[in-house]
Design a protein around this motif. Structure first.
Motif, PDB file in Angstrom:
ATOM      1  N   GLU A   9     -19.255 -50.457 -30.793  1.00  0.00           N
ATOM      2  CA  GLU A   9     -19.267 -51.818 -31.320  1.00  0.00           C
ATOM      3  C   GLU A   9     -18.911 -52.862 -30.265  1.00  0.00           C
ATOM      4  N   TRP A  10     -18.198 -52.472 -29.228  1.00  0.00           N
ATOM      5  CA  TRP A  10     -17.744 -53.389 -28.183  1.00  0.00           C
ATOM      6  C   TRP A  10     -18.103 -52.846 -26.795  1.00  0.00           C
ATOM      7  N   HIS A  57     -18.983 -61.111 -30.880  1.00  0.00           N
ATOM      8  CA  HIS A  57     -18.190 -61.192 -32.106  1.00  0.00           C
ATOM      9  C   HIS A  57     -17.321 -62.450 -32.074  1.00  0.00           C
ATOM     10  N   TYR A  59     -13.843 -64.426 -33.796  1.00  0.00           N
ATOM     11  CA  TYR A  59     -12.554 -64.153 -34.429  1.00  0.00           C
ATOM     12  C   TYR A  59     -11.873 -65.474 -34.726  1.00  0.00           C
TER      13      TYR A  59
END
Length: 63
Positions: A9-10, A57, A59
């Protein structure tokens, strides 16, 4: 979430951490970040309370 999922995912954060390990002890500037399993998240930018990592992403910083 297991380590393989986090790395999948990262991937850009993982790559940045691998590169930074060549110039910083543990690849990060503090021991707290070095303790993040399996690798720390690397951020690209922030605006107000919103942070953006190198993987795209977003945050919200509530602190």
């Amino acid at each position: 979430m297991d380590d393989r999922t986090v790395i999948a995912e990262w991937p850009e954060s993982f790559a940045a951490w691998q590169r930074s390990r060549n110039v910083l002890g543990g690849g990060v500037s503090t021991g707290l970040r070095a303790a993040m399993p399996p690798h720390p998240i690397h951020f690209l930018s922030a605006s107000g309370a919103t942070l953006h990592d190198v993987d795209g992403h977003s945050y919200t910083d509530y602190v």
